[in-house]
Design an enzyme around this catalytic site. Sequence first.
Site, short mmCIF file in Angstrom:
data_model
loop_
_atom_site.label_atom_id
_atom_site.label_comp_id
_atom_site.label_asym_id
_atom_site.label_seq_id
_atom_site.Cartn_x
_atom_site.Cartn_y
_atom_site.Cartn_z
N ARG A 12 -24.60 36.22 -7.64
CA ARG A 12 -24.88 36.39 -6.22
C ARG A 12 -25.36 37.49 -5.58
O ARG A 12 -26.34 37.71 -4.80
CB ARG A 12 -23.65 36.09 -5.53
CG ARG A 12 -23.80 35.76 -4.03
CD ARG A 12 -22.57 35.38 -3.33
NE ARG A 12 -22.44 35.25 -1.91
CZ ARG A 12 -21.87 35.42 -0.91
NH1 ARG A 12 -20.71 35.89 -1.16
NH2 ARG A 12 -22.06 35.33 0.28
N HIS A 23 -28.44 38.82 -2.79
CA HIS A 23 -28.06 39.77 -1.54
C HIS A 23 -28.69 41.22 -1.74
O HIS A 23 -28.87 41.84 -0.62
CB HIS A 23 -26.73 39.69 -1.27
CG HIS A 23 -25.95 38.76 -0.78
ND1 HIS A 23 -25.26 38.76 0.39
CD2 HIS A 23 -26.03 37.34 -1.30
CE1 HIS A 23 -24.72 37.51 0.43
NE2 HIS A 23 -25.36 36.55 -0.36
N GLY A 59 -35.83 44.54 -0.58
CA GLY A 59 -36.33 44.44 -1.98
C GLY A 59 -35.16 44.62 -3.17
O GLY A 59 -33.98 45.11 -2.72
N ASN A 69 -21.81 39.99 3.74
CA ASN A 69 -20.95 40.75 2.47
C ASN A 69 -19.62 41.00 2.66
O ASN A 69 -19.02 40.94 1.72
CB ASN A 69 -21.89 41.81 2.36
CG ASN A 69 -23.41 41.42 1.74
OD1 ASN A 69 -23.73 40.23 1.82
ND2 ASN A 69 -24.19 42.58 1.83
N HIS A 109 -25.40 27.55 -6.41
CA HIS A 109 -24.02 27.50 -5.71
C HIS A 109 -23.30 26.22 -6.99
O HIS A 109 -22.37 25.75 -6.52
CB HIS A 109 -24.15 26.75 -4.45
CG HIS A 109 -24.41 27.92 -3.51
ND1 HIS A 109 -24.51 27.62 -2.14
CD2 HIS A 109 -24.42 29.47 -3.39
CE1 HIS A 109 -24.97 28.88 -1.44
NE2 HIS A 109 -24.71 29.65 -2.30
N SER A 110 -24.29 25.99 -7.94
CA SER A 110 -23.52 25.23 -8.95
C SER A 110 -22.18 25.92 -9.55
O SER A 110 -21.67 25.20 -10.27
CB SER A 110 -24.55 25.02 -9.95
OG SER A 110 -23.78 24.42 -11.32
N ASP A 145 -18.98 23.54 -6.11
CA ASP A 145 -19.23 22.20 -6.39
C ASP A 145 -18.19 21.55 -7.41
O ASP A 145 -17.36 22.31 -7.61
CB ASP A 145 -20.72 22.23 -7.14
CG ASP A 145 -20.81 22.51 -8.59
OD1 ASP A 145 -19.66 23.04 -9.24
OD2 ASP A 145 -21.77 22.19 -9.05
N THR A 188 -18.06 21.25 -10.65
CA THR A 188 -18.17 21.90 -11.72
C THR A 188 -18.13 23.41 -11.73
O THR A 188 -19.13 23.70 -12.07
CB THR A 188 -18.84 21.50 -12.85
OG1 THR A 188 -20.38 21.33 -12.47
CG2 THR A 188 -18.73 19.89 -13.37
N ASP A 218 -24.87 23.88 -13.90
CA ASP A 218 -25.75 22.38 -14.13
C ASP A 218 -26.03 21.86 -12.81
O ASP A 218 -26.15 22.49 -11.83
CB ASP A 218 -24.76 21.61 -14.63
CG ASP A 218 -23.41 21.54 -13.92
OD1 ASP A 218 -23.44 21.85 -12.63
OD2 ASP A 218 -22.32 20.75 -14.37
#
Length: 330
Positions: free
Chosen positions: A57, A61, A67, A89, A188-189, A240, A242, A247
């Site tokens: 993640r 951010h 950049g 954050n 976000h998997s 999610d 899993t 995935d």
Amino acid sequence: MYTSLLLLFLVLPMITGEAELRHGFYSKSCPKAESTVREVMKRAMIREIRSAASVMRLQFHDCFVDGCDASLLLDNTPTMRGEKRSLSNINSLRNYHVIDEIKMALEDICPLTVSCADIIIMASRDAVAMTGGPDWEVKLGRLDSLTASEADSDAIMPSPRFNASALIDLFAKFNLTVKDMVALSGSHSIGKGRCFSIMHRLYNQSGDGKPDPAIEPAFRQELYKLCPPNVDLNLTVNLDATPTVFDNQYFKDLVTGRGYLNSDQTLHTNPKTRGWVVKFSKDQDSFFKAFVKGMIKMGDIQSGRPGEVRRKCRVVNKRPGSISRSFLPY
Ligand code: HEM
Ligand SMILES: *[C@@H]1O[C@H](CO)[C@@H](O)[C@H](O)[C@H]1NC(C)=O
Ligand SMILES: *[C@@H]1O[C@H](CO)[C@@H](O)[C@H](O)[C@H]1NC(C)=O
Ligand SMILES: *[C@@H]1O[C@H](CO)[C@@H](O)[C@H](O)[C@H]1NC(C)=O
Ligand SMILES: *[C@@H]1O[C@H](CO)[C@@H](O)[C@H](O)[C@H]1NC(C)=O
């Protein structure tokens, strides 16, 4: 004499302008850079599987705010409010210590060579690869910023309340397409989000005290149990079904109304993004390809401002004007 030598030594590593990014940037100067990053990431994930998500993640951010320059990693100073305490954050980004650990390992084998900005890019790629997602070559050669800005982060980073149109517009500012944006949301998997981030969805989506109608009813009951009205807002819930495997389950969940964040579920609600959600839910390979493309494009964002290779990711290197006695190398 000493002073002028010292000045030269301090000023040299600071370079102005946009860096040329390329594959194998450290193949001569630090051949073990990439394998070292992966080793430390592996150790971090053995300690805590979620660290894969938390570290990857950081790329988003960092890159969106001025950049990919590790501005995200600078601690606040008496004269600078950095990004760590910005709205998106604070109490949310985590595992900065994993980046510190990688940096220490790299400073041991090749001092002042590998930028913190590149570490974020390598570690994010490794996090995806090591949780079952695609693996790819990253371009390297970024420099670390000399400053950071809490205000810039506040102005740019999206709220989880955003809808798909707002996300499309935001990503377009970085030349990221609708497809890039939907694929990148597929990050976000893996990982978790706080109850804080969905309370409005559960209890007052449209200001009428009612839940978001896009939440599938059985899932809504689960979320009510996980995040009741007086819950500790720091408690976390899987993003999610899993959360430790990279995935396309995330997209399957969106199709059945089981997206966690409003910004997630709205990708299925909105006809402009729904096509990609459905496609990725059925075709993991096309999701992986689009995700890699998006990560590379996001990794290309640069501010063109002067930079350096930091010694420590949390602070800029000492400048001539601010040399403390203890820093003088005798
Ligand atoms: C599209 C706009 C996006 C929004 C609005 C958004 C928002 C959020 C929010 C609210 C959380 C939970 C934070 C919390 O509750 O403390 C989260 C978690 C996460 N986000 Fe995003 N995000 C977006 C895109 C991305 C992108 C592009 C990436 C990376 C490529 C990413 C990677 C992650 C990961 C891996 C987590 C889980 C972190 C963990 O478990 O520590 N997100 N995001
Ligand atoms: C999306 O959000 C924007 C800004 O918050 C709002 O103006 C717009 O009406 C929303 N669009 C949809 C389709 O809900
Ligand atoms: C997006 O693309 C345009 C046209 O190619 C370019 O001028 C602009 O600098 C790019 N913006 C970013 C943020 O990369
Ligand atoms: C729901 O939101 C509206 C408008 O923001 C606010 O006036 C109202 O007090 C909220 N209701 C609850 C139950 O939080
Ligand atoms: C959440 O945790 C942070 C520290 O990690 C703390 O400062 C904050 O007060 C907590 N918030 C709530 C609502 O408990």
